[in-house]
Design an enzyme around this catalytic site. Structure first.
Site, mmCIF file in Angstrom:
data_model
loop_
_atom_site.group_PDB
_atom_site.id
_atom_site.type_symbol
_atom_site.label_atom_id
_atom_site.label_comp_id
_atom_site.label_asym_id
_atom_site.label_seq_id
_atom_site.Cartn_x
_atom_site.Cartn_y
_atom_site.Cartn_z
ATOM 1 N N GLY A 10 -26.052 -16.347 30.087
ATOM 2 C CA GLY A 10 -26.306 -16.859 31.429
ATOM 3 C C GLY A 10 -26.510 -15.740 32.424
ATOM 4 C CG PHE A 11 -27.112 -15.207 37.297
ATOM 5 C CD1 PHE A 11 -27.777 -14.017 37.521
ATOM 6 C CD2 PHE A 11 -26.291 -15.712 38.293
ATOM 7 C CE1 PHE A 11 -27.622 -13.326 38.718
ATOM 8 C CE2 PHE A 11 -26.132 -15.045 39.487
ATOM 9 C CZ PHE A 11 -26.794 -13.846 39.701
ATOM 10 C CB ILE A 12 -22.347 -14.538 36.036
ATOM 11 C CG1 ILE A 12 -22.760 -15.094 37.402
ATOM 12 C CG2 ILE A 12 -21.134 -13.612 36.190
ATOM 13 C CD1 ILE A 12 -21.704 -15.969 38.058
ATOM 14 C CG ASP A 31 -25.355 -19.063 26.481
ATOM 15 O OD1 ASP A 31 -25.905 -20.191 26.486
ATOM 16 O OD2 ASP A 31 -25.084 -18.429 27.517
ATOM 17 N N GLY A 36 -28.270 -21.020 29.863
ATOM 18 C CA GLY A 36 -28.531 -19.597 29.672
ATOM 19 C C GLY A 36 -29.880 -19.386 29.006
ATOM 20 C CG LEU A 80 -18.625 -16.161 32.781
ATOM 21 C CD1 LEU A 80 -17.558 -15.329 32.095
ATOM 22 C CD2 LEU A 80 -19.792 -15.272 33.186
ATOM 23 C CB THR A 99 -19.796 -28.686 29.118
ATOM 24 O OG1 THR A 99 -20.779 -29.304 28.275
ATOM 25 C CG2 THR A 99 -19.898 -27.178 28.984
ATOM 26 C CE1 TYR A 153 -19.507 -26.805 37.699
ATOM 27 C CE2 TYR A 153 -19.187 -26.397 40.035
ATOM 28 C CZ TYR A 153 -19.350 -25.925 38.742
ATOM 29 O OH TYR A 153 -19.331 -24.575 38.504
ATOM 30 C CE LYS A 157 -15.746 -24.196 36.681
ATOM 31 N NZ LYS A 157 -16.035 -23.611 35.333
#
Length: 333
Positions: A10-12, A31, A36, A80, A99, A153, A157
């Site tokens: 993914g990005f981060i 991943d 991603g 992540l 997820t 979401y 979290k």
């Protein structure tokens, strides 16, 4: 040291992998490529310096055997892997909840089994509908009704955080929670509703920048390499264990002003178009009006302070998108 990064393509995750590879560590990523992309890590895969220290598994974190192997051989774990982006979550509500909650539970279970230190990435979304600033880690939580899927979401979290802290308290798991505030930088995509790459792509094409609502809602943005520095610092800290930390920037800006700034930085002829939330997302969609982090806690713990201002971040994102997405302002070609 051996590092496991779930969601490492993914990005981060890709920037985090790069940072550890540059330090000489071994990096293992898993991943499923749902959000991603291998393009985020292609340069790392092709770098001769990293070839013997970079290992990629294209699979889901729900594959028990694979996760047992990866968690067992690594020294620390960064979790992540998650459903990300407002648009993705609205389009995939059940899969997003599954997820985020079950995936995190699997990671925590295995880290406890193998006694591995783990950092769980959470989100500024957990604060819900607060309008005061700055938001601090001990603030109460305010959500809308469960009939509005916008809040699923945030709730998922927050449940991740509850589980992580329960593992710390009952099983002694060395866990750290990082609440990330609007991380941006090269490699981020606008496909899932991320505002900066979406605005930049529109500006480079001289298309209208679509600002949702009335544009007065504010955000602070954090450069991805600053976020990586915060995450690695937290992982190395003993005082961070069992704690929740905001990780964010300090420059508050409205979405209207952000759009104007991107138009100036790109030299675009784009206009700004206001789009209602009902039109952009779904009926009765709710947004956070303000999202500004208090970062005193992380500064006390590890001395973290963001180093890259918004103008510099935007210039880097614009340059990256011009080259890697082959987007050019028509009047400059």
């Amino acid at each position: 040291m051996r590092i496991l990064i779930t969601g490492g393509a993914g990005f981060i995750g890709s920037h985090l992998a790069e940072a550890y590879l540059e330090k000489g560590d071994e990096v293992y990523i898993i991943d499923d490529l749902s959000t991603g992309s291998l393009s985020n890590i292609n340069a790392l895969r092709e770098n001769k310096r990293f070839r013997d220290r970079f290992f990629i598994k294209t699979d889901t974190i729900f594959n028990h055997d694979v996760m047992v192997e990866l968690t067992g051989i690594c020294d620390v774990v960064f979790h992540l892997a998650a459903a990300v982006g407002v648009r993705y979550i609205l389009n995939n509500p059940l899969e997003s909840i599954r997820t985020n909650i079950r995936g995190t539970e699997k990671v925590l279970e295995l880290c406890a089994k193998f006694k591995k230190k783990v950092l769980i990435t959470s989100s500024s979304e957990v604060y819900g509908k607060h309008t005061h600033a700055p938001l601090i880690e001990t603030d109460n939580i305010i959500y809308g009704p469960s009939s509005n899927s916008r809040w699923s979401y945030a709730a998922s979290k927050l449940m991740d955080e509850f589980m992580a802290l329960a593992y710390f308290r009952t099983k002694g798991l060395r866990v750290i929670i990082a609440r990330l505030f609007n991380t941006i930088g090269p490699r981020q995509t606008g496909a899932y509703g991320m505002v900066v790459p979406r605005f930049v792509a529109q500006a480079l094409k001289n298309e209208p920048l679509t600002v949702y609502g009335d544009g007065t809602q504010t955000r602070t943005f954090t450069y991805v390499k600053d976020v990586v520095r915060a995450m690695t610092g937290l992982m190395e800290s003993d005082v961070a264990v069992g704690e929740v930390f905001n990780v964010g920037g300090t420059e508050e800006i409205t979405m209207l002003d952000l759009a104007k700034k991107i138009i100036r930085e790109t030299g675009s002829d784009s206009d700004i178009e206001l789009v209602s939330y009902d039109e952009a997302f779904e009926k009765n969609f709710e947004d956070m009006q303000r999202r500004v982090p208090g970062i005193k806690k992380i500064k006390r713990a590890i001395g973290f302070q963001p180093e890259t201002d918004l103008d510099a971040i935007l210039r880097r994102v614009i340059a990256y998108m011009k080259i890697n997405h082959k987007i050019a302002n028509p009047k400059q070609t």
